[in-house]
Design an enzyme around this catalytic site. Structure first.
Site, short mmCIF file in Angstrom:
data_model
loop_
_atom_site.label_atom_id
_atom_site.label_comp_id
_atom_site.label_asym_id
_atom_site.label_seq_id
_atom_site.Cartn_x
_atom_site.Cartn_y
_atom_site.Cartn_z
N LYS A 195 -2.49 -6.36 -10.08
CA LYS A 195 -3.73 -6.75 -9.55
C LYS A 195 -3.59 -8.25 -8.58
O LYS A 195 -4.39 -8.50 -7.82
CB LYS A 195 -4.82 -6.76 -10.44
CG LYS A 195 -5.43 -5.49 -10.99
CD LYS A 195 -6.63 -5.61 -11.89
CE LYS A 195 -7.06 -4.37 -12.32
NZ LYS A 195 -8.26 -4.22 -13.28
N GLU B 35 -3.12 7.93 -9.69
CA GLU B 35 -3.25 6.71 -10.53
C GLU B 35 -3.23 7.15 -11.89
O GLU B 35 -2.56 6.44 -13.07
CB GLU B 35 -4.50 5.80 -10.54
CG GLU B 35 -4.49 4.43 -11.15
CD GLU B 35 -5.47 3.53 -10.66
OE1 GLU B 35 -5.59 2.42 -11.31
OE2 GLU B 35 -6.17 3.92 -9.90
N HIS C 117 -7.32 22.36 12.74
CA HIS C 117 -6.63 22.24 13.79
C HIS C 117 -5.66 20.83 13.94
O HIS C 117 -5.44 20.51 14.79
CB HIS C 117 -7.71 22.06 14.89
CG HIS C 117 -8.78 23.19 14.97
ND1 HIS C 117 -8.47 24.25 16.11
CD2 HIS C 117 -10.00 23.71 14.57
CE1 HIS C 117 -9.30 25.00 15.98
NE2 HIS C 117 -10.27 24.78 14.82
#
Length: 564
Positions: A484, A361, A390
């Site tokens: 937003k 960000e 793994h």
């Protein structure tokens, strides 16, 4: 390459008083690189000093950036700010103590749960603190002072502001009906399943559940909608939401006004100079930490000490500057390699997500500060070792050479024994394997997992991001592409489509609806919205399917028991 032991001695920076070390010896940069970057590094450190002195960092919004003052109020540029920060710390301390000792109770008795409502950094920061240090989230002690053995760089003073955020302490601490850690739950998404599941889990204990709503702007849609859902849950249980709610926001916001007008239990301040991704050392992170039994004052102290250490103008003695220079070298100043963060402890598993938001960000920018299109950034991913040894480490070792790994290691085991030995072997073995295959790695080591150490780790990355941004000439402290309220237009379009469908007398296709409401270019969204409504258990739309999706028709059907 020079002998590895020689490189380790030259390029491993240790701070024994913080129980911290940064080892960049396995990054294959030449000695001349540091000298060549000295002018740029010096300019970056001067810019950081100007930032901390109160310079305008975000030109778009004409505001300062001062999250560093949160752990050292004495450095704030005005007496008023110093007073406000100290008062905020004290208010969190007092309130957390009153909750913990039962001086403030819910409708049904002492608070035993808190629901933290936030999004982005205002959720990830508190989650990192909780999962890393909370005694209710992980076994073993979660607090304590940092290591002080041996000589090391001088650290900054503690920003205690005359109060302690240590669990169970504070002006009103003492024996009481509770006096234990509060269980913390996080709602950082508007997923109906997740919100509904938590409400059902706590349905019989809402009268002993505190709700902490965080929104700097006071209108961020996600926390706002989650808050209203919780308000309805309390109302359904015939409980006063106000008697169980606190708000953290800037003064005068919609959220702050709602809390004040409805008489919520408390309001805690944020300032325009604190970004969400750097709000962990504000009330955003400190309140749930203190409620959970974490020594939040020690966390602030660790961050302040790392800040002090990373103000050193000697590049080799400044861990944040060295970290930023390694990112610059490894990615050619363009983010050409991805950063993989691998903490080798379960309690730090979320740290990769925290760094991901902080870095991406802050650094992911289309324009530089002169307005040139640069498309800068640094991709971050990772989970934890030895799990990932793994999983995708196979590719990191032998596949595309487009990554570098940062190992986060904790030296002291809370439960000593062969498991710790095996974990140590995993770390050192995989580091050597990467080196053998000429893959670059960075290692950050902490003596033990304490609030001081976590504070130092958080501050290290905050400052490295700021310094790296200076090296690549982007503004780390604005976010022009964070919308937003991006859902609002879609929700409004859905409402228009539903209103049209309610008044039309016959089944219609998504294309017909879109044309009728003046959004012919949004047929896909209209189709998906109507199909979603048709799938709802008690929805008001039914679908009449066709052989092709363009022929699917939708009709208004207010009967929840309608047929297909």
């Amino acid at each position: 390459m020079a002998d590895q032991w020689d490189r380790y001695r030259r390029y491993c920076l240790m701070a024994p008083d913080l129980g911290f070390s940064l080892d960049v010896s396995r990054v294959r940069f030449p000695e001349a690189y540091l000298g060549g970057m000295l002018p740029a590094a010096t300019a970056a450190m001067e810019a950081m000093a100007a930032l901390e002195a109160g310079g305008i960092a975000n030109q778009d919004e004409n505001r300062m950036v001062g999250h560093y003052w949160l752990r050292a109020p004495e450095l704030a540029p005005t007496a008023g700010l110093r007073t406000e920060i100290a008062a905020a710390i004290d208010s969190v301390c007092t309130f957390a103590s009153q909750i913990r000792n039962g001086a403030i109770q819910g409708t049904a008795g002492p608070f035993r749960h808190v629901i933290h409502v936030g999004i982005g950094g205002s959720a990830l920061g508190p989650q990192l603190l909780h999962e890393s240090l909370s005694p209710t989230a992980r076994p073993g002690p979660g607090a304590g002072p940092g290591p002080t053995a041996g000589p090391g760089p001088t650290a900054g003073s503690s920003p205690d502001a005359g109060s302690s955020l240590t669990a169970g302490s504070g002006p009103d601490a003492g024996p009481g009906p509770h006096n234990g850690p509060v269980s913390v739950h996080f709602l950082d998404n508007i997923d109906p399943d997740g919100v509904g599941s938590l409400i059902r889990t706590l349905s019989q204990e809402l009268g002993q559940t505190l709700v902490s709503v965080v929104s700097k702007s006071g209108w961020t849609p996600t926390p706002w909608h989650v808050m209203t859902e919780l308000e309805q849950a309390y109302a359904a249980g015939q409980l006063s939401f106000a008697r169980h709610a606190v708000a953290t926001s800037m003064p005068g916001t919609k959220l702050g006004q709602r809390a004040q007008e409805n008489g919520w239990l408390a309001r805690f301040p944020l300032w325009d100079w604190v970004g969400g991704r750097t709000s962990i050392t504000s009330a955003v992170g400190l309140l749930p930490a203190a409620l959970a039994g974490i020594d939040a004052t020690a966390f602030l102290r660790g961050a302040a000490k790392m800040d002090e250490l990373t103000r050193v103008r000697d590049v080799r003695g400044n861990p944040a500057m060295m970290l930023a220079l390694m990112w610059h070298w490894l990615g050619n100043g363009r983010g050409d390699r991805h950063m993989v963060v691998l903490p080798y402890r379960d309690r730090l598993a979320i740290f990769g997500r925290y760094v991901q938001q902080l870095v991406m960000e802050s650094l992911g920018k289309r324009l530089d500060r002169s307005g040139n299109v640069v498309h800068q950034g640094l991709n971050v991913y990772g989970h934890k070792g030895a799990t990932d040894q793994h999983a995708y480490v196979q590719q990191l070792r032998e596949g595309r050479d487009d990554t570098f790994v940062t190992f986060i290691v904790i030296g002291k085991d809370q439960e000593d024994g062969p498991l710790g030995d095996h974990l140590f072997g995993n770390v050192e073995g995989i580091r050597q394997a990467f080196t053998t295959q000429q893959r670059d790695t960075i290692t950050i080591s902490l003596t033990e997992a304490t609030p001081v150490a976590l504070g130092a780790l958080v501050a290290l990355y905050e400052r490295a991001v700021g310094l790296y941004a200076e090296l690549i000439d982007v503004n780390a402290y604005h976010q022009p592409s964070v919308d937003k309220d991006i859902a609002a237009a879609v929700v409004a379009l859905q409402a228009e489509a539903l209103e049209f469908l309610r008044h039309t007398g016959e089944p219609v296709t998504a294309a017909q609806i879109a044309v009728a409401i003046g959004h012919a270019d949004q047929v896909e969204i209209v189709y998906k919205a109507m199909r979603r409504q048709a799938l709802r258990p008690a929805g008001s739309v039914r679908i009449i399917p066709d052989d092709v999706i363009s022929g699917d028709r939708f009709a208004w059907s207010p009967d929840p028991h309608r047929g297909g």
